[in-house]
Scaffold this active site. Structure first.
Site, PDB file in Angstrom:
ATOM      1  N   GLY A  76     -24.500  15.769  93.971  1.00  0.00           N
ATOM      2  CA  GLY A  76     -23.653  16.778  94.597  1.00  0.00           C
ATOM      3  C   GLY A  76     -22.245  16.743  94.024  1.00  0.00           C
ATOM      4  N   GLY A 150     -34.812  20.786  94.816  1.00  0.00           N
ATOM      5  CA  GLY A 150     -34.317  20.746  93.454  1.00  0.00           C
ATOM      6  C   GLY A 150     -34.969  19.593  92.728  1.00  0.00           C
ATOM      7  N   ILE A 152     -34.299  16.384  92.884  1.00  0.00           N
ATOM      8  CA  ILE A 152     -34.594  15.250  93.767  1.00  0.00           C
ATOM      9  C   ILE A 152     -35.757  15.588  94.688  1.00  0.00           C
ATOM     10  CG2 ILE A 152     -33.699  13.876  95.689  1.00  0.00           C
ATOM     11  CD1 ILE A 152     -30.990  13.869  94.266  1.00  0.00           C
ATOM     12  N   ARG A 173     -32.834  27.280  98.461  1.00  0.00           N
ATOM     13  CA  ARG A 173     -31.949  28.398  98.790  1.00  0.00           C
ATOM     14  C   ARG A 173     -32.677  29.730  98.648  1.00  0.00           C
ATOM     15  NH1 ARG A 173     -26.664  28.782  95.228  1.00  0.00           N
ATOM     16  NH2 ARG A 173     -28.299  28.938  93.647  1.00  0.00           N
ATOM     17  N   ARG A 176     -39.238  30.714  95.016  1.00  0.00           N
ATOM     18  CA  ARG A 176     -39.683  30.701  93.627  1.00  0.00           C
ATOM     19  C   ARG A 176     -41.070  30.060  93.580  1.00  0.00           C
ATOM     20  NH1 ARG A 176     -36.108  26.248  93.765  1.00  0.00           N
ATOM     21  NH2 ARG A 176     -36.968  24.316  92.880  1.00  0.00           N
ATOM     22  N   ASP A 255     -30.059   7.930 105.496  1.00  0.00           N
ATOM     23  CA  ASP A 255     -29.272   7.213 104.485  1.00  0.00           C
ATOM     24  C   ASP A 255     -27.834   7.698 104.475  1.00  0.00           C
ATOM     25  OD1 ASP A 255     -29.002   5.343 102.274  1.00  0.00           O
ATOM     26  OD2 ASP A 255     -28.804   7.116 100.983  1.00  0.00           O
ATOM     27  N   HIS A 279     -26.067   4.665 102.879  1.00  0.00           N
ATOM     28  CA  HIS A 279     -25.867   5.541 101.714  1.00  0.00           C
ATOM     29  C   HIS A 279     -26.150   4.775 100.415  1.00  0.00           C
ATOM     30  CE1 HIS A 279     -23.490   9.288 100.180  1.00  0.00           C
ATOM     31  NE2 HIS A 279     -24.531   9.003  99.411  1.00  0.00           N
TER      32      HIS A 279
END
Length: 320
Positions: A76, A150, A152, A173, A176, A255, A279
């Site tokens: 990100g 995506g 990940i 988003r 597809r 996480d 994290h």
């Protein structure tokens, strides 16, 4: 080419860097007070220090008047968004696609299995010297929903398939097609959530996903479902999640949290049915070699004036 490149890894430790740029090391220091390695105005390529607070990594941006590339080492880019308005137009922002897929997907699977099979309870029983058995759900035959399909998200599915899950549904988003099946748009979530036994969040933090997992989202999840968040803490409404956990209707493996780091006395620590990791999806032994490959590739492209990989946006465009 004579240009300053700021790297958060000592340049002498990275094999294959192209000749030409002036490589400078800056990772902010453990206390965030490390002085700049040079004049920010001379920096042309800024590699953002990894796993450092946003306030630290954006600190030099308003002085980087010659910068042409800002490269994050995270999937990100929300940690640098606050500083983008200070940059001149035409600066390319790139993310670290290809660096974190393996380690984040590995942790996502770990959290799913540990939560379903009751591993946190086993650890607590071991600490007390107690032998406690019991019946626990398996991942096999479960319906899994991945929100944020995506690189990940696809890597998470790669690791789910051998566990004989019943179905994987994918949401991104926009819709597809993929070799594994359709990817649904976010607008399909209300219909997909009631069918999922496990919901895995791997979406980037954007205006569309901030607070996406709110009370309505959680209410649509089936009784006994597991929510796994390896995305960003602010994708989830913490208060709404706490209400569901305390009722015992849902469980969660997180996480990332909001707030983060989670304060010592925050009620989320002691909510029933929650597993929290601090994290650690990205910082593993898999990070360094992949990060170095990304940086050497990007810098060769930069020196040779070739198109960069992983471009997220260019400053001066709409909304930036």
């Amino acid at each position: 080419m004579s240009a300053d490149v700021w790297l958060p890894i000592p340049p002498k430790e990275i094999k294959g860097l192209p000749e030409g740029p002036n490589y400078l090391f800056w990772d902010g220091g453990d206390d965030g007070a490390q002085p700049f390695p040079g004049d920010p105005a001379d920096c042309a390529f800024y590699v953002v220090p990894y796993m450092r607070p946003a306030g630290l990594v954006v600190r030099p941006l308003d002085r980087m008047r010659s910068v042409r590339v800002v490269q994050t080492l995270s999937a990100g880019t929300d940690n640098v968004e606050a500083g983008l308005g200070h940059l001149p137009p035409g600066v390319v922002l790139c993310n670290a696609r290809g660096v974190h897929e393996a380690s984040t997907a590995e942790l996502a699977l770990t959290l799913v299995l540990a939560s379903l099979r009751g591993v946190p309870g086993f650890v607590r029983s071991q600490d007390r010297g107690e032998w406690g058995g019991g019946f626990h759900p398996a991942l096999a035959d479960k319906n899994v929903l991945i929100v944020g399909y995506g690189a990940i998200g696809a890597a998470i599915e790669d690791r789910l398939v051998p566990f004989e899950v019943a179905r994987v549904a994918r949401v991104a988003r926009s819709a597809r097609a993929t070799a594994r099946g359709p990817v649904h748009p976010l607008t399909d979530l209300p219909a997909l959530l009631p069918e999922a036994d496990v919901v895995v969040l791997s979406t980037p933090l954007t205006q569309a996903t901030r607070g996406l997992v709110d009370a309505d989202f959680l209410a649509r999840m089936k009784d006994g479902a597991l929510l796994v968040n390896v995305a960003r803490g602010r994708v989830v409404d913490t208060e709404a999640l706490l209400a569901e956990l305390e009722s015992g209707r849902l469980t969660a493996a997180l996480d990332v949290t909001d707030p983060e780091p989670l304060p010592a006395h925050h009620p989320l620590w002691h909510a029933p049915g929650v597993l929290i990791s601090p994290h650690v999806g990205g910082p593993t032994s898999a990070f360094r070699p992949r990060a170095e490959r990304l940086l050497t590739g990007q810098l060769h492209r930069f020196v040779n004036q070739e198109p960069l990989a992983n471009v997220v946006l260019t400053t001066g465009g709409a909304g930036v």
